[in-house]
Structures are given as C-alpha cells and as structure tokens.
Design a protein around this motif. Structure first.
Motif, mmCIF file in Angstrom:
data_model
loop_
_atom_site.group_PDB
_atom_site.id
_atom_site.type_symbol
_atom_site.label_atom_id
_atom_site.label_comp_id
_atom_site.label_asym_id
_atom_site.label_seq_id
_atom_site.Cartn_x
_atom_site.Cartn_y
_atom_site.Cartn_z
ATOM 1 N N CYS A 36 41.634 82.723 -22.203
ATOM 2 C CA CYS A 36 40.255 82.992 -21.810
ATOM 3 C C CYS A 36 40.423 83.330 -20.445
ATOM 4 O O CYS A 36 39.816 84.208 -19.883
ATOM 5 N N ASP A 37 41.234 82.518 -19.840
ATOM 6 C CA ASP A 37 41.242 82.685 -18.204
ATOM 7 C C ASP A 37 42.048 84.298 -17.797
ATOM 8 O O ASP A 37 41.459 84.826 -16.911
ATOM 9 N N VAL A 39 42.039 86.562 -19.884
ATOM 10 C CA VAL A 39 41.101 87.918 -20.289
ATOM 11 C C VAL A 39 39.900 88.180 -19.128
ATOM 12 O O VAL A 39 39.843 89.330 -18.750
ATOM 13 N N LEU A 40 39.468 87.066 -18.422
ATOM 14 C CA LEU A 40 38.463 87.141 -17.370
ATOM 15 C C LEU A 40 39.353 87.865 -16.156
ATOM 16 O O LEU A 40 38.561 88.605 -15.571
ATOM 17 N N LYS A 43 39.486 91.475 -16.301
ATOM 18 C CA LYS A 43 38.212 92.080 -16.000
ATOM 19 C C LYS A 43 37.777 92.889 -17.331
ATOM 20 O O LYS A 43 37.316 94.037 -17.319
ATOM 21 N N GLU A 45 35.566 93.380 -20.437
ATOM 22 C CA GLU A 45 33.980 93.057 -20.553
ATOM 23 C C GLU A 45 33.815 93.496 -22.214
ATOM 24 O O GLU A 45 34.700 93.614 -23.110
ATOM 25 N N ARG A 46 32.479 93.129 -22.523
ATOM 26 C CA ARG A 46 32.165 93.397 -23.787
ATOM 27 C C ARG A 46 32.353 94.667 -24.482
ATOM 28 O O ARG A 46 32.607 94.784 -25.782
ATOM 29 N N VAL A 69 34.410 84.767 -25.263
ATOM 30 C CA VAL A 69 34.419 85.613 -23.974
ATOM 31 C C VAL A 69 33.397 86.524 -23.991
ATOM 32 O O VAL A 69 33.590 87.336 -24.856
ATOM 33 N N ARG A 70 32.436 86.737 -23.030
ATOM 34 C CA ARG A 70 31.448 87.821 -22.801
ATOM 35 C C ARG A 70 30.596 87.767 -23.996
ATOM 36 O O ARG A 70 30.173 88.947 -24.424
ATOM 37 N N THR A 73 33.399 90.254 -27.462
ATOM 38 C CA THR A 73 34.176 91.261 -27.216
ATOM 39 C C THR A 73 34.590 91.911 -28.667
ATOM 40 O O THR A 73 34.988 90.947 -29.352
#
Length: 83
Positions: A36-37, A39-40, A43, A45-46, A69-70, A73
């Motif tokens: 998750c980290d 992926v963030l 950057k 996004e959905r 996440v988001r 996605t």
C-alpha cells in the motif's frame, strides 16, 4: 516480467513495479502495508490500473490492495500459474 515492462514502455504507458516474494508468507499485514505504501509512493490514483503479474498470492494481495487504496483502483490479474 521484463517483457511486460518493455511492452508497457514501448506503448508509452507509465508504470511502476512492486515486487512481492512468492508464497503464503506474503499474505500478511506487514506486506500488505508495504505494498500500500509503495502504491501511494508511486502516485497511483483511482483512474489508474493495478496489474498483478504472478501466481495466486500475488493476485490475492494485489486485488486486496487495489480495492483498499484510493477506495477501489481498477485491477487486472495476469496469472502465471495454472492448475
């Protein structure tokens, strides 16, 4: 995986790679948190797509991360193992 990365690059598709160790041990909260980290940090996004390229554990983990996440996605699974 290099062939997939080369194909994406040749098509002009921006991509990031997150590697997960194969095996049931990767279905854990610490690995989920790390992915998750990453992926963030990438950057994502959905409107982007998470592609799971690998066996069952990779697909399970990537699907769960993509849905978490988001708030969902998009997700594509490319399995590399068959029963």
């Amino acid at each position: 995986m290099p062939a997939l990365q080369e194909s994406l690059s040749a098509a002009g598709v921006r991509h990031s790679t997150i590697v997960v160790t194969p095996g049931e041990a990767s279905k854990s909260l610490p690995v989920f948190g790390r992915v998750c980290d990453e992926v963030l940090a990438a950057k994502i996004e959905r409107r982007d797509v998470v592609v799971a390229f690998g066996g069952g554990v990779v697909g399970d983990l990537a699907g769960y991360v993509a849905s978490s996440v988001r708030r969902g996605t998009r997700f594509i699974q490319i399995p590399t193992t068959l029963l």
